[in-house]
Design an enzyme around this catalytic site. Structure first.
Site, PDB file in Angstrom:
ATOM      1  N   ASP A 127       0.833  -1.205   0.000  1.00 44.35           N
ATOM      2  CA  ASP A 127       0.000   0.000   0.000  1.00 44.35           C
ATOM      3  C   ASP A 127       0.865   1.250   0.000  1.00 44.35           C
ATOM      4  OD1 ASP A 127      -2.088   1.788   0.235  1.00 44.35           O
ATOM      5  OD2 ASP A 127      -2.397   1.428   2.371  1.00 44.35           O
ATOM      6  N   GLU A 149      -2.255  10.733  -0.625  1.00 44.33           N
ATOM      7  CA  GLU A 149      -3.496   9.950  -0.717  1.00 44.33           C
ATOM      8  C   GLU A 149      -3.925   9.508   0.666  1.00 44.33           C
ATOM      9  OE1 GLU A 149      -5.893   6.175  -1.108  1.00 44.33           O
ATOM     10  OE2 GLU A 149      -4.058   6.610  -0.019  1.00 44.33           O
ATOM     11  N   HIS A 179      -1.398  -0.946   6.694  1.00 47.67           N
ATOM     12  CA  HIS A 179      -1.021   0.207   7.509  1.00 47.67           C
ATOM     13  C   HIS A 179      -0.181  -0.196   8.714  1.00 47.67           C
ATOM     14  CE1 HIS A 179      -4.139   3.401   5.990  1.00 47.67           C
ATOM     15  NE2 HIS A 179      -3.379   2.901   5.027  1.00 47.67           N
ATOM     16  N   ASP A 184      -4.423   0.473  -6.741  1.00 41.34           N
ATOM     17  CA  ASP A 184      -4.054   0.714  -5.349  1.00 41.34           C
ATOM     18  C   ASP A 184      -4.119  -0.599  -4.577  1.00 41.34           C
ATOM     19  OD1 ASP A 184      -3.654   1.715  -2.821  1.00 41.34           O
ATOM     20  OD2 ASP A 184      -5.294   3.165  -2.888  1.00 41.34           O
TER      21      ASP A 184
END
Length: 516
Positions: free
Chosen positions: A289, A323, A452, A352
């Site tokens: 990501d 983003e 994340h 993405d």
């Protein structure tokens, strides 16, 4: 007669005899044979699909990892890691012969400093919470206060009347997701006097959201999983619950930049545009990501430059910044376009997270044939979805539709009516048993368990998904560089787009739009 002169007369005579035959064979005498966009598109598409590869793109991922390793472990917008990543992409494209530019802008950079929630009474325990982007901060050390649940309905926590049944002053509001944006929920809680808000998911998976902008933040706000939220609600049903709550976020104004590259030739009146965000979060290097989408796009762009094809249409590539802070880079780009420039962009495709280790092949549902969520995209989006699905079907690759919410960098393009689409392989959504049966992997865990997180590194890449989606990018570039006719060919949505599934599982809270 001189021999040379005799040969010259013979050549002229032969040419004179042949000319009527040549003219008769030409549908337009005196003109060159007509350009066949379909043939050129098929040729270039085949070449790019063959030459672009996950193996070559992986070399770019290695560069992104090396950059992150040398710059605080991440490549977030406004950091040295992102600046170095942008410079790397810029140099590669410049050497390949593209017209490359930086688009500079400023934004509010965010970094989570603390995200803690713990039940103090009646039974102490820690609760995992995620700070929402642009949240206000508590004092260092946080606060201890009573937790109060907002009554659950279709629009939980969205209106002032939702807070009338209890006293929220100085307390922490427990709010279920749904019905309005996170920003609206925390604002309503603030109006009721709440000192903080915790919003829990209404589907499985973590809730990593955004309040949209700094100005929207009223009280410290974090996100919980559905399971954690429901457990807290059950505790409250049995009596009073006191929690310790600390949410702190660094917010700084910083510069950053998009990288934009386009072919030197091709008609700007028919611009084909593809993009991927280059920035990571501060928690990790962001190799899936979105190093994956960025590297895949870069590999195809470099292979296009090496081809002998001269695209009839302008092809433009974008590597967006910020983003992760709310689509700021793509928002800035689209906002700066004139009406004429917007009209010249025939389509936008977004890539993405295209290599999730437990992923599913998702295609954005441009025609809303799945009947889930936000509805169809602008006219032409249905055709983009169909073209991607047809390509995957031809490769024998299964796929599912995913809700066309605009919560990634195609969102700003949708807002101004530009046909949009793309693919991803999922983030923190939970893989179902049915998906595991079709796509492999493990049911009951996230498509990307390292979403994340610090572990989103080179080991977090599924090379099979990576290669499939690079082929999707290559096919789209090769096709649309020469031929846009499919965008006007009708789509039969009566029975849904072939191969679509409708799980919606590829979407990620916290990217782009203020999530609900």
């Amino acid at each position: 007669m001189h021999a040379t002169r005799r040969r010259a007369i013979a050549v002229v005579a032969a040419t004179a005899l042949a000319t009527p035959l040549l003219l008769a064979a030409s549908p337009h005498p005196g003109r060159p044979a007509p350009h066949d966009p379909g043939k050129e598109a098929a040729k270039l598409s085949k070449e790019l699909v063959k030459k672009a590869s996950a193996r070559d793109a992986y070399r770019h991922l290695q560069q992104f990892q090396a950059i992150a390793d040398s710059t605080d472990g991440h490549r977030a917008a406004g950091s040295l890691g992102h600046d170095a990543s942008a410079a790397y992409v810029y140099r590669q494209l410049q050497r390949a012969g593209y017209k490359v530019s930086y688009e500079n802008f400023r934004f509010t950079c965010t970094e989570t400093l603390a995200e803690k929630l713990a039940v103090v009474t009646p039974t102490p325990r820690d609760v995992t919470i995620k700070a929402m982007t642009y949240t206000p901060s508590t004092e260092v050390g946080g606060l201890t206060a009573a937790l109060v649940a907002v009554p659950v309905d279709a629009t939980t926590g969205c209106e002032a009347t939702d807070y009338a049944s209890a006293t929220f002053t100085g307390k922490i509001a427990l709010i279920k997701r749904g019905g309005c944006s996170f920003a609206e929920k925390q604002a309503a809680a603030a109006d009721a006097g709440a000192a903080g808000a915790v919003i829990y998911n209404n589907v499985e998976g973590a809730l990593s959201g955004t309040l949209g902008e700094v100005a929207a933040g009223r009280i410290p706000t974090g996100g919980l999983t559905q399971a954690e939220g429901e457990k807290l609600a059950a505790d409250l049903a049995g009596g009073e619950v006191t929690v310790s709550f600390e949410i702190r976020e660094l917010q700084q104004d910083r510069p950053t930049r998009n990288v934009i590259a386009e072919t030197p030739g091709g008609s700007p009146a028919r611009t084909v545009m593809l993009g991927a965000h280059l920035d990571s979060v501060t928690e990790g290097p962001g190799i899936n990501d979105n190093g994956s989408g960025s590297a895949g796009l870069l590999d195809v762009a470099l292979k296009l430059a090496k081809s002998q094809s001269k695209p009839a249409n302008k092809v433009r590539f974008a590597w967006w910044s910020a983003e992760e802070n709310g689509l700021i880079g793509s928002e800035k780009y689209v906002a700066a376009l004139s009406e004429k420039q917007r009209e010249q962009i025939a389509l936008y495709l977004n890539f993405d997270m295209i290599a999730s280790p437990n992923g599913v092949q998702f295609v954005f549902d441009g025609d809303n044939s799945d009947g889930v969520g936000e509805g169809p995209g602008p006219e032409g989006s249905a055709q983009l979805e169909r073209d991607i699905n047809d390509f995957l079907d031809g490769k024998g690759k299964p796929h599912e539709g995913t809700d066309f919410t605009g919560r990634s960098d195609y969102g700003p393009f949708i807002e101004v009516g530009i046909p949009s689409g793309g693919t991803d392989t999922g983030a923190e959504g939970i893989k179902t048993a049915a998906q595991a049966e079709v796509f492999g992997g493990e049911a009951g865990i996230a498509y990307d368990p390292c979403y994340h997180a610090a572990c989103d590194d080179l080991d977090n890449i599924d090379m099979g998904h990576f290669d499939t989606n690079i082929d999707v990018i290559a096919n789209a570039v090769g096709t649309y560089a020469h031929d846009l006719r499919s965008l006007t060919r009708p789509v039969d949505t009566g029975t849904g787009t072939p191969g679509s599934g409708g799980s919606g599982g590829g979407l990620r809270e916290g990217h782009g739009r203020v999530a609900e």
